[in-house]
Design an enzyme around this catalytic site. Structure first.
Site, PDB file in Angstrom:
ATOM      1  N   HIS A 104      53.433   6.639 -17.054  1.00  0.00           N
ATOM      2  CA  HIS A 104      53.763   6.146 -15.713  1.00  0.00           C
ATOM      3  C   HIS A 104      55.287   6.202 -15.599  1.00  0.00           C
ATOM      4  O   HIS A 104      55.987   5.975 -16.600  1.00  0.00           O
ATOM      5  CB  HIS A 104      53.406   4.668 -15.510  1.00  0.00           C
ATOM      6  CG  HIS A 104      51.967   4.302 -15.640  1.00  0.00           C
ATOM      7  ND1 HIS A 104      51.367   4.073 -16.841  1.00  0.00           N
ATOM      8  CD2 HIS A 104      51.013   4.063 -14.698  1.00  0.00           C
ATOM      9  CE1 HIS A 104      50.097   3.721 -16.642  1.00  0.00           C
ATOM     10  NE2 HIS A 104      49.852   3.720 -15.350  1.00  0.00           N
ATOM     11  N   ASP A 107      56.954   3.262 -17.254  1.00  0.00           N
ATOM     12  CA  ASP A 107      56.840   3.087 -18.718  1.00  0.00           C
ATOM     13  C   ASP A 107      58.063   3.635 -19.423  1.00  0.00           C
ATOM     14  O   ASP A 107      58.433   3.176 -20.494  1.00  0.00           O
ATOM     15  CB  ASP A 107      55.688   3.922 -19.325  1.00  0.00           C
ATOM     16  CG  ASP A 107      54.353   3.672 -18.705  1.00  0.00           C
ATOM     17  OD1 ASP A 107      54.155   2.582 -18.163  1.00  0.00           O
ATOM     18  OD2 ASP A 107      53.496   4.582 -18.780  1.00  0.00           O
ATOM     19  N   GLU A 235      41.560   8.029 -10.570  1.00  0.00           N
ATOM     20  CA  GLU A 235      40.872   7.372 -11.693  1.00  0.00           C
ATOM     21  C   GLU A 235      40.053   6.197 -11.163  1.00  0.00           C
ATOM     22  O   GLU A 235      40.612   5.167 -10.775  1.00  0.00           O
ATOM     23  CB  GLU A 235      41.907   6.898 -12.717  1.00  0.00           C
ATOM     24  CG  GLU A 235      41.281   6.292 -13.955  1.00  0.00           C
ATOM     25  CD  GLU A 235      42.298   5.952 -15.033  1.00  0.00           C
ATOM     26  OE1 GLU A 235      43.277   6.719 -15.214  1.00  0.00           O
ATOM     27  OE2 GLU A 235      42.117   4.918 -15.696  1.00  0.00           O
ATOM     28  N   GLU A 271      37.337   6.983 -17.039  1.00  0.00           N
ATOM     29  CA  GLU A 271      37.607   6.147 -18.217  1.00  0.00           C
ATOM     30  C   GLU A 271      36.316   5.481 -18.672  1.00  0.00           C
ATOM     31  O   GLU A 271      35.582   4.904 -17.862  1.00  0.00           O
ATOM     32  CB  GLU A 271      38.677   5.110 -17.859  1.00  0.00           C
ATOM     33  CG  GLU A 271      39.051   4.214 -19.029  1.00  0.00           C
ATOM     34  CD  GLU A 271      40.355   3.459 -18.780  1.00  0.00           C
ATOM     35  OE1 GLU A 271      41.334   4.078 -18.314  1.00  0.00           O
ATOM     36  OE2 GLU A 271      40.387   2.257 -19.052  1.00  0.00           O
ATOM     37  N   HIS A 274      35.881   1.830 -17.650  1.00  0.00           N
ATOM     38  CA  HIS A 274      35.746   1.671 -16.190  1.00  0.00           C
ATOM     39  C   HIS A 274      34.309   2.007 -15.800  1.00  0.00           C
ATOM     40  O   HIS A 274      33.745   1.395 -14.895  1.00  0.00           O
ATOM     41  CB  HIS A 274      36.704   2.600 -15.451  1.00  0.00           C
ATOM     42  CG  HIS A 274      38.151   2.315 -15.687  1.00  0.00           C
ATOM     43  ND1 HIS A 274      39.153   2.980 -15.027  1.00  0.00           N
ATOM     44  CD2 HIS A 274      38.778   1.437 -16.514  1.00  0.00           C
ATOM     45  CE1 HIS A 274      40.330   2.532 -15.429  1.00  0.00           C
ATOM     46  NE2 HIS A 274      40.123   1.597 -16.336  1.00  0.00           N
ATOM     47  N   ASP A 299      39.810   9.416 -19.850  1.00  0.00           N
ATOM     48  CA  ASP A 299      40.482   8.383 -20.636  1.00  0.00           C
ATOM     49  C   ASP A 299      39.409   7.906 -21.606  1.00  0.00           C
ATOM     50  O   ASP A 299      38.351   7.418 -21.172  1.00  0.00           O
ATOM     51  CB  ASP A 299      40.971   7.225 -19.745  1.00  0.00           C
ATOM     52  CG  ASP A 299      42.316   7.542 -19.083  1.00  0.00           C
ATOM     53  OD1 ASP A 299      42.824   8.656 -19.269  1.00  0.00           O
ATOM     54  OD2 ASP A 299      42.845   6.657 -18.388  1.00  0.00           O
ATOM     55  N   ASP A 310      38.921  -4.912 -18.908  1.00  0.00           N
ATOM     56  CA  ASP A 310      39.308  -3.616 -19.458  1.00  0.00           C
ATOM     57  C   ASP A 310      40.100  -3.831 -20.748  1.00  0.00           C
ATOM     58  O   ASP A 310      41.305  -4.014 -20.714  1.00  0.00           O
ATOM     59  CB  ASP A 310      40.170  -2.921 -18.385  1.00  0.00           C
ATOM     60  CG  ASP A 310      40.305  -1.435 -18.606  1.00  0.00           C
ATOM     61  OD1 ASP A 310      39.614  -0.901 -19.487  1.00  0.00           O
ATOM     62  OD2 ASP A 310      41.094  -0.813 -17.877  1.00  0.00           O
ATOM     63  N   ASP A 312      40.591  -1.779 -23.257  1.00  0.00           N
ATOM     64  CA  ASP A 312      41.374  -0.606 -23.684  1.00  0.00           C
ATOM     65  C   ASP A 312      41.423  -0.423 -25.206  1.00  0.00           C
ATOM     66  O   ASP A 312      42.496  -0.277 -25.788  1.00  0.00           O
ATOM     67  CB  ASP A 312      42.812  -0.687 -23.142  1.00  0.00           C
ATOM     68  CG  ASP A 312      42.859  -0.477 -21.635  1.00  0.00           C
ATOM     69  OD1 ASP A 312      42.051   0.299 -21.116  1.00  0.00           O
ATOM     70  OD2 ASP A 312      43.726  -1.102 -20.978  1.00  0.00           O
ATOM     71  N   ASP A 342      43.920   6.042 -23.459  1.00  0.00           N
ATOM     72  CA  ASP A 342      44.481   4.951 -22.650  1.00  0.00           C
ATOM     73  C   ASP A 342      44.127   3.656 -23.400  1.00  0.00           C
ATOM     74  O   ASP A 342      43.476   2.764 -22.866  1.00  0.00           O
ATOM     75  CB  ASP A 342      43.859   4.998 -21.247  1.00  0.00           C
ATOM     76  CG  ASP A 342      44.522   4.021 -20.291  1.00  0.00           C
ATOM     77  OD1 ASP A 342      45.385   3.272 -20.739  1.00  0.00           O
ATOM     78  OD2 ASP A 342      44.144   4.018 -19.103  1.00  0.00           O
TER      79      ASP A 342
HETATM   80  C1  XLS Z   1      43.945   0.879 -15.885  1.00  0.00           C
HETATM   81  C2  XLS Z   1      44.015   2.323 -15.911  1.00  0.00           C
HETATM   82  C3  XLS Z   1      45.412   2.885 -16.050  1.00  0.00           C
HETATM   83  C4  XLS Z   1      45.432   4.332 -15.667  1.00  0.00           C
HETATM   84  C5  XLS Z   1      46.790   4.871 -15.376  1.00  0.00           C
HETATM   85  O1  XLS Z   1      42.903   0.269 -16.065  1.00  0.00           O
HETATM   86  O2  XLS Z   1      43.172   2.783 -16.919  1.00  0.00           O
HETATM   87  O3  XLS Z   1      45.902   2.679 -17.342  1.00  0.00           O
HETATM   88  O4  XLS Z   1      44.843   5.124 -16.646  1.00  0.00           O
HETATM   89  O5  XLS Z   1      47.418   4.207 -14.341  1.00  0.00           O
HETATM   90 NI    NI Z   2      43.011   4.771 -17.599  1.00  0.00          NI
HETATM   91 NI    NI Z   3      41.713   1.249 -17.640  1.00  0.00          NI
END
Ligand code: XLS
Ligand code: NI
Ligand code: NI
Length: 440
Positions: A104, A107, A235, A271, A274, A299, A310, A312, A342
């Site tokens: 991003h 980041d 996404e 993802e 998600h 992702d 989430d 991750d 991700d």
């Molecule tokens: C958040 C998203 C984010 C996207 C990029 O839940 O996964 O990390 O991948 O903005």
């Molecule tokens: Ni993501």
């Molecule tokens: Ni995410």
């Protein structure tokens, strides 16, 4: 850049040592040059490290702050810290021997007092990336803009009730897209971080969706204007941070794209977690995107079975990944997309090498899933059973119906004429599930 001390305990790229290896910093399944379904594993999987979780996240949670104490997060000169972070990033990409990374805008470089200042900061780091990429193997899988952290975006970016926020977001995305273009990013991603709402008591839903469609159209127009050849990806995510996100799942995004005439311009970045949060599975979302012709990228981070948010985490279940990969690789695999981690290590994972180990495990899980998918495809049993199940539709009558050459009257007459009285056939689900387990 070269005089900063090394962050990780090893400098050499991690290598494939085979499944009996006990070395935590070796691949047991990811053998990058091995040919799978006509390409090397490296070319098929197209791994990417996510800058935000690996390099920009301090290890906080809602109950406590930073745990990691990364050296590049402590200092007074923000740009010097951003350079230090980039240096550790490139060290990490090289050790992991990954072909891609993702970021991003916020980041990689600090936000300034104005958008112009933020853009200048991003340019400095993007130039540094370009310089490093000229001599390193790593490339950019995708870039994106953070339209969710700053308080100005609390009620959305494109879908904000205040048009000034829309304007600001447009300016920010223009610069992030142009930066992605400059760095030859393969894709540009839009995750609708705060494009959603908390309560309809203060929300004009119809207007917000129109705004979002307009915004996305502007992005697509600009892509063509600057000659950017990468893919624009949305996404999907059902909730978090907002209670109701407009990009709920792949099918919702398809409907939205169709409504604004963008279904041939925009694809999806799917993802794993998600998908589960939206009440689906990863494989469902992947297969849906392929069916609609909007598959873009993945992702590959997972969630936690007990947690409704989430989390991750790095993937750790090759079988569930293989079920998604089966569809993806049967359809020819990635084009512009890849497998982006991700994913973040847990906040107690304090050692620098924990970052490497998380990725090594995730890469091995994906590699193993790819090998399973290869067996599922090449063995031919699964694709054969599916083909067989629908074989009737390849008959002359089946084709005529789908081509629109039969009316309801015709079909009713056919039932009477041929005495049609269908007899059901077994779906054989247990047999198929047992078959998939044989490929593990
Ligand atoms: C958040 C998203 C984010 C996207 C990029 O839940 O996964 O990390 O991948 O903005
Ligand atoms: Ni993501
Ligand atoms: Ni995410």
């Amino acid at each position: 850049m070269t005089d900063t001390p090394r962050f990780f305990t090893q400098a050499d790229p991690i290598r494939f040592e085979g499944r009996d290896s006990k070395n935590p910093l070796a691949f047991r399944w990811y053998d990058k040059d091995r040919l799978v379904l006509g390409k090397t594993m490296e070319e098929q999987l197209r791994f990417a490290v996510a800058y935000w979780h690996s390099l920009a996240w301090p290890g906080g949670d809602p109950f406590g702050g930073e745990t990691f104490l990364r050296p590049w997060m402590h200092g007074s000169d923000e740009m010097a810290m951003a350079r230090h972070k980039a240096e550790v990033g490139f060290e990490m990409f090289r050790i992991l021997d990954v072909p891609y990374f993702c970021f991003h805008d916020r980041d990689v470089a600090p936000e300034g007092a104005t958008l112009a200042e933020s853009n200048r900061n991003l340019d400095v780091i993007a130039d540094l990336f370009a310089e490093r990429m000229a001599s390193e193997k790593v490339r950019l899988l995708w870039g994106t803009a953070n339209l969710f952290s700053n308080r100005r975006f609390m009620a959305g970016g494109a879908t904000n009730p205040d048009p000034e926020v829309f304007i600001y977001a447009a300016g920010q995305v223009k610069h992030a897209l142009e930066t992605t273009h400059k760095l030859n990013g393969q894709n540009y991603v839009l995750w609708g971080g705060r494009e959603g709402y908390e309560t309809l008591l203060n929300t004009d839903l119809a207007r917000e969706i129109e705004q979002y469609g307009r915004f996305l159209t502007l992005v697509v127009e600009h892509k063509h204007k600057i000659g950017y050849k990468g893919a624009i990806l949305i996404e999907p995510k059902p909730q978090e941070p907002t209670k109701h996100q407009y990009d709920f799942d792949v099918a919702t995004v398809y409907g939205f794209l169709k409504r604004f005439g963008l279904e041939n311009e925009v694809q999806v970045n799917i993802e794993d977690n998600h998908a589960t949060l939206s009440g689906h599975t990863y494989e469902h979302e992947i297969a849906t995107a392929l069916a609609y012709g909007i598959f873009g990228s993945l992702d590959v981070n997972r969630g936690d079975r007990q947690s409704g948010w989430d989390t991750d985490q790095f993937p750790n279940d090759p079988t569930s990944m293989a079920l998604g990969f089966f569809h993806l690789f049967q359809a020819g695999g990635f084009k512009t997309g890849g497998c982006n981690f991700d994913a973040k290590i847990r906040r107690q994972s304090l050692d620098p090498d924990d970052l490497l180990i998380g990725h090594v495990g995730g890469m091995d899980v994906c590699a193993r899933a790819l090998l399973m998918a290869e067996d599922m495809i090449e063995d031919g049993v699964l694709p054969g059973i599916i083909k067989d199940r629908y074989a009737g539709w390849d008959s002359a009558e089946g084709r005529a119906i789908l081509k629109g050459e039969r009316s309801l009257d015709d079909l009713a007459a056919l039932v009477a004429r041929d005495g049609i009285n269908p007899s059901p056939r077994s779906g054989r689900q247990e047999y198929l599930e047992n078959l998939v387990n044989r490929y593990l």
